[in-house]
Structures are given as structure tokens and as C-alpha cells.
Design a protein around this motif. Sequence first.
Motif, PDB file in Angstrom:
ATOM      1  N   GLY A 159       0.818  -1.316  -0.065  1.00  0.00           N
ATOM      2  CA  GLY A 159       0.049  -0.051   0.131  1.00  0.00           C
ATOM      3  C   GLY A 159       0.904   1.076   0.052  1.00  0.00           C
ATOM      4  N   VAL A 160       2.091   1.224   0.867  1.00  0.00           N
ATOM      5  CA  VAL A 160       2.811   2.386   0.879  1.00  0.00           C
ATOM      6  C   VAL A 160       3.772   2.670  -0.299  1.00  0.00           C
ATOM      7  CG1 VAL A 160       4.790   3.687   2.086  1.00  0.00           C
ATOM      8  CG2 VAL A 160       2.866   2.131   3.493  1.00  0.00           C
ATOM      9  N   ARG A 161       4.199   1.584  -0.755  1.00  0.00           N
ATOM     10  CA  ARG A 161       4.661   1.733  -1.884  1.00  0.00           C
ATOM     11  C   ARG A 161       4.146   2.065  -3.151  1.00  0.00           C
ATOM     12  NH1 ARG A 161       8.977  -3.135  -3.121  1.00  0.00           N
ATOM     13  NH2 ARG A 161       7.056  -4.239  -2.863  1.00  0.00           N
ATOM     14  N   SER A 162       2.681   1.584  -3.488  1.00  0.00           N
ATOM     15  CA  SER A 162       1.931   2.115  -4.517  1.00  0.00           C
ATOM     16  C   SER A 162       1.750   3.445  -4.520  1.00  0.00           C
ATOM     17  CB  SER A 162       0.681   1.318  -4.885  1.00  0.00           C
ATOM     18  OG  SER A 162       0.564   0.509  -3.887  1.00  0.00           O
ATOM     19  N   ALA A 163       1.149   4.091  -3.037  1.00  0.00           N
ATOM     20  CA  ALA A 163       1.217   5.423  -3.044  1.00  0.00           C
ATOM     21  C   ALA A 163       2.313   6.137  -3.282  1.00  0.00           C
ATOM     22  CB  ALA A 163       0.738   5.612  -1.328  1.00  0.00           C
ATOM     23  N   ILE A 164       3.584   5.888  -2.965  1.00  0.00           N
ATOM     24  CA  ILE A 164       4.821   6.446  -3.359  1.00  0.00           C
ATOM     25  C   ILE A 164       4.897   6.584  -4.835  1.00  0.00           C
ATOM     26  CG2 ILE A 164       7.231   6.471  -3.048  1.00  0.00           C
ATOM     27  CD1 ILE A 164       7.049   5.601  -0.233  1.00  0.00           C
ATOM     28  N   PHE A 165       4.671   5.354  -5.527  1.00  0.00           N
ATOM     29  CA  PHE A 165       4.941   5.266  -6.743  1.00  0.00           C
ATOM     30  C   PHE A 165       3.828   6.221  -7.487  1.00  0.00           C
ATOM     31  CE2 PHE A 165       7.126   1.106  -6.804  1.00  0.00           C
ATOM     32  CZ  PHE A 165       8.236   1.508  -6.569  1.00  0.00           C
ATOM     33  N   GLU A 166       2.220   6.197  -6.997  1.00  0.00           N
ATOM     34  CA  GLU A 166       1.459   6.940  -7.930  1.00  0.00           C
ATOM     35  C   GLU A 166       1.694   8.625  -7.764  1.00  0.00           C
ATOM     36  OE1 GLU A 166      -2.291   5.723  -6.363  1.00  0.00           O
ATOM     37  OE2 GLU A 166      -1.850   3.515  -6.957  1.00  0.00           O
ATOM     38  N   ALA A 167       2.288   8.864  -6.700  1.00  0.00           N
ATOM     39  CA  ALA A 167       2.635  10.342  -6.575  1.00  0.00           C
ATOM     40  C   ALA A 167       3.976  10.934  -7.150  1.00  0.00           C
ATOM     41  CB  ALA A 167       2.959  10.662  -4.755  1.00  0.00           C
ATOM     42  N   GLY A 168       4.433   9.879  -7.985  1.00  0.00           N
ATOM     43  CA  GLY A 168       5.601  10.312  -9.089  1.00  0.00           C
ATOM     44  C   GLY A 168       6.915   9.860  -8.526  1.00  0.00           C
ATOM     45  N   ALA A 169       7.131   9.127  -7.698  1.00  0.00           N
ATOM     46  CA  ALA A 169       8.424   8.422  -7.389  1.00  0.00           C
ATOM     47  C   ALA A 169       8.763   7.383  -8.068  1.00  0.00           C
ATOM     48  CB  ALA A 169       8.731   8.473  -5.884  1.00  0.00           C
ATOM     49  N   GLY A 170      10.097   7.003  -8.190  1.00  0.00           N
ATOM     50  CA  GLY A 170      10.486   5.343  -8.568  1.00  0.00           C
ATOM     51  C   GLY A 170      10.662   5.286 -10.161  1.00  0.00           C
ATOM     52  N   HIS A 171      11.001   6.678 -10.865  1.00  0.00           N
ATOM     53  CA  HIS A 171      11.120   6.699 -12.302  1.00  0.00           C
ATOM     54  C   HIS A 171      12.849   6.458 -12.436  1.00  0.00           C
ATOM     55  CE1 HIS A 171       7.253   7.160 -14.199  1.00  0.00           C
ATOM     56  NE2 HIS A 171       7.095   7.665 -13.321  1.00  0.00           N
ATOM     57  N   ILE A 172      13.271   5.593 -13.278  1.00  0.00           N
ATOM     58  CA  ILE A 172      14.743   5.642 -13.659  1.00  0.00           C
ATOM     59  C   ILE A 172      14.779   5.300 -14.994  1.00  0.00           C
ATOM     60  CG2 ILE A 172      16.859   4.737 -13.419  1.00  0.00           C
ATOM     61  CD1 ILE A 172      16.254   3.960 -10.525  1.00  0.00           C
ATOM     62  N   GLY A 173      15.085   6.282 -15.907  1.00  0.00           N
ATOM     63  CA  GLY A 173      15.367   6.191 -17.239  1.00  0.00           C
ATOM     64  C   GLY A 173      13.924   5.664 -17.917  1.00  0.00           C
ATOM     65  N   ALA A 174      13.919   4.454 -18.651  1.00  0.00           N
ATOM     66  CA  ALA A 174      12.703   4.169 -19.309  1.00  0.00           C
ATOM     67  C   ALA A 174      11.886   3.075 -18.519  1.00  0.00           C
ATOM     68  CB  ALA A 174      12.862   3.410 -20.655  1.00  0.00           C
ATOM     69  N   TYR A 175      12.287   3.198 -17.136  1.00  0.00           N
ATOM     70  CA  TYR A 175      11.590   2.351 -16.024  1.00  0.00           C
ATOM     71  C   TYR A 175      10.829   3.275 -15.128  1.00  0.00           C
ATOM     72  CZ  TYR A 175      14.613  -1.390 -17.885  1.00  0.00           C
ATOM     73  OH  TYR A 175      15.279  -2.036 -18.935  1.00  0.00           O
ATOM     74  N   ASP A 176       9.659   2.611 -14.493  1.00  0.00           N
ATOM     75  CA  ASP A 176       9.001   3.106 -13.398  1.00  0.00           C
ATOM     76  C   ASP A 176       8.831   2.102 -12.498  1.00  0.00           C
ATOM     77  OD1 ASP A 176       6.934   1.548 -14.180  1.00  0.00           O
ATOM     78  OD2 ASP A 176       5.497   3.277 -14.565  1.00  0.00           O
ATOM     79  N   SER A 177       8.241   2.337 -11.191  1.00  0.00           N
ATOM     80  CA  SER A 177       8.182   1.467 -10.011  1.00  0.00           C
ATOM     81  C   SER A 177       9.338   0.965  -9.587  1.00  0.00           C
ATOM     82  CB  SER A 177       7.304   0.212 -10.563  1.00  0.00           C
ATOM     83  OG  SER A 177       6.050   0.777 -11.046  1.00  0.00           O
ATOM     84  N   CYS A 178      10.433   1.647  -9.639  1.00  0.00           N
ATOM     85  CA  CYS A 178      11.887   1.293  -9.310  1.00  0.00           C
ATOM     86  C   CYS A 178      11.961   1.391  -7.617  1.00  0.00           C
ATOM     87  CB  CYS A 178      12.935   2.026  -9.798  1.00  0.00           C
ATOM     88  SG  CYS A 178      12.958   1.856 -11.835  1.00  0.00           S
ATOM     89  N   SER A 179      12.335   0.188  -6.873  1.00  0.00           N
ATOM     90  CA  SER A 179      12.534   0.543  -5.351  1.00  0.00           C
ATOM     91  C   SER A 179      13.283  -0.726  -5.139  1.00  0.00           C
ATOM     92  CB  SER A 179      11.245   0.329  -4.810  1.00  0.00           C
ATOM     93  OG  SER A 179      10.656  -0.786  -4.584  1.00  0.00           O
TER      94      SER A 179
END
Length: 373
Positions: free
Chosen positions: A155-175
Motif C-alpha cells: 500500500g505504501v509503495r504504490s502510494a509513493i509510486f502513484e505520487a511520482g517517485a520511482g522513475h529511472i530512465g525508461a523504467y518506473d516502479s523502481c525501488s
Amino acid sequence: MKVFKGRKMLSLKDIIHTLESSAPPAFQESYDNSGLQVGDPEMEIRGVLISLDVSEEVLDEALQLGYNLVLSHHPVIFSGLKSITGKSQVERIVSKALRNDLAIYSGHTNFDAVEHGVNATMAGKLGLKELKILDPLKGHLKKLVVFVPGEHLEGVRSAIFEAGAGHIGAYDSCSFSGEGKGSFRGLEGSDPYVGRPGALHQEPETRMETVVPAYLASKVVRAMIKAHPYEEVAYDLYALENSYEKAGSGMFGVLDQPMEEEMFLNLLKDRFGLRLIRHSALLGKPVRKVALCGGSGSFLLQKAIASGADVFVTGDMKYHQFFEADGSIVVMDIGHYESEQFTRELFYNLITKKFPKFAVRLSEIITNPIKYY
Ligand SMILES: [Zn+2]
């Protein structure tokens, strides 16, 4: 969108929101003054006139159309005003805008910086592919670390990603996450998620870390705290040295097919409607990789050479800077105005895509102060 007497109206802040969601003001250079120049964000806008620069003639054109927002690339107020008495052109523009309830908004170096901004628009006109930022921003990334009890991690991870974190180059949801044990003791007045106030408690927790663009950090932290079960959320937010690859100065890309230098010069002339191009000595080799920067890009010449580009297209190169090409690259100065002319289309497309029926026009006035004889 509201409709008054058959005309569609938008509030100025809706238009500003559209522009700034596309190019966050945090990306502007320290010397810049992008943003609202004149006007009240709450005012209702009847129409937007888009121009590269603001002049009194452009304001007149807006008034004739019955529009009350001028949207420009170059800010009209750049180095501050100490009075508005009409003694300079800037003062006359500001005074005229105020007298006529005209708003002026400028989207300058933040639109230069974003990967879908001024330079991508230029690159699009030349059909360049595989676009990359020539000099990515530094100091615009943060690392966010948070400690979460296992069952709440998703739950916490998806909230963080949905708010715009976790992008590296052509990847999202990076943690990255790892297991550990957190300890805490609730003091008087606390209401711990597990355990009792006053008792030392140990809880299995996951340490989760990700990257976040600095301009989104407070939004991401708010979303994270909302999704987290603890009364006091333990997290760290710290600055990174890494470059932010999604924004910065200049751009480079490749042509579909390599072409002779003369052919490329003709392509430039054709696509940008140029009468002349000032360039350094041709090197007699095909052009495939193209570096470019809308406006004054001379500060990027060494980066352009280091990128391995065959040519560097920009404006405002000085005499001595042409020597710096030094047989490594062909510098092509197409003019400041000419290089940025399509920024008007960029603004037009942004607003009409979000508000398809709203009155938006490109100014018919050529504001380029440089004439050719
Ligand atoms: Zn410019």
C-alpha cells in the motif's frame, strides 16, 4: 470550463496549472523569471494569445481579439522593476497590461529544460530520433527511505509510486526493500500502531527506498504518510548527486538517414524558414547525430562535441565561439528567434489538448528584433 453569454471562460489558474504540470517551475534556471508576470490567478480568461516575446503590439493584438491573456516564452519582467512610469519598454508593457486587465504569463527556461519542451519541438521539426538531454540537471533528485511494517508495504509503495517517485530512465516502479527490525517506545499521549505507550516494542519492518524528483518530494511524502499505518512515520529524504535525465539543457538525437552537410543545411533552412545560416567550416563528413539548443546555446558547445554529435544547431554564437568548433563539429547558428519559433506551437498544443474548445491563437506579429537586409 464556464460559459458566459456563449463564450467559454477558464480561470487563469487552470491555464497556469496546465502549463506548470507540463514544465514544473522548479526546472527554471536561477537567473530566470518564468511564471505569472502580470494578473490575478483567480481572473477569468476569455482567450490566449501566444507569442515568443511580449511587445505593446502583441498586447494590442490581444485586446483587438477580446483576449485577456498573453502567453510568451521570454519573460517581460526579467531583472525586476523599481517603478512603472513608462520610461522603458518593459514599464510601458506592464502598465498597459494593468490598465487593460490583461494577464501575462511566461514559460521560459522550465520549457527549455523538460524533455518534451523547446528542444524536443526543434528536434521534431528535423525528424530526429532517440532524443536525449545534452546536459541533464544536477541536484534535482532525492532518495526517499521509509520503514514500513510488512503487511502495509504494498500500500505504501504504490502510494509513493502513484505520487511520482520511482522513475529511472525508461523504467518506473523502481525501488529496493530489505527486512529488518524497528524499535520504538510510545511516550505519554502517544497511540502506537502496535504495543502500549511506555513499553519498548520491536516490530518487523521493511526498509524501502526509491528515487524521487525534488519538485515532487513533498507530494510524495504526503502520499506516503497518508498510506502508512504509523502515527509517526520514520523516513529519510536526502539529496543525490545523480543527474536527472528527464530535464536539462540542450538535446541530441539522430537522423533516420545520414546526409551530406549541405543537404542538412538545406533541411534546416526549409524546416525553420531561414534566409541564412552562420556556420563553422564544413568537415566533409555525413551528418547523422545532431545536437541542438533553442535560443542561446553557446554554453553547450563542449557538451555537444563530447556527445559525438556531427553538428550543433543553436542561436547567438559569437565570433570567437565559432573557432571552438575546432574541426570536431559543425556549429550552425540559425538565430535565436528562428530556433525557438515553434515554442509557440508547443504552448498552443498544450492548451488546446487540455481545453479543446477554448480560444487560443498564435500572434501574427513577428517579434524578432533582428532584421536581415
Ligand atoms: Zn530564447
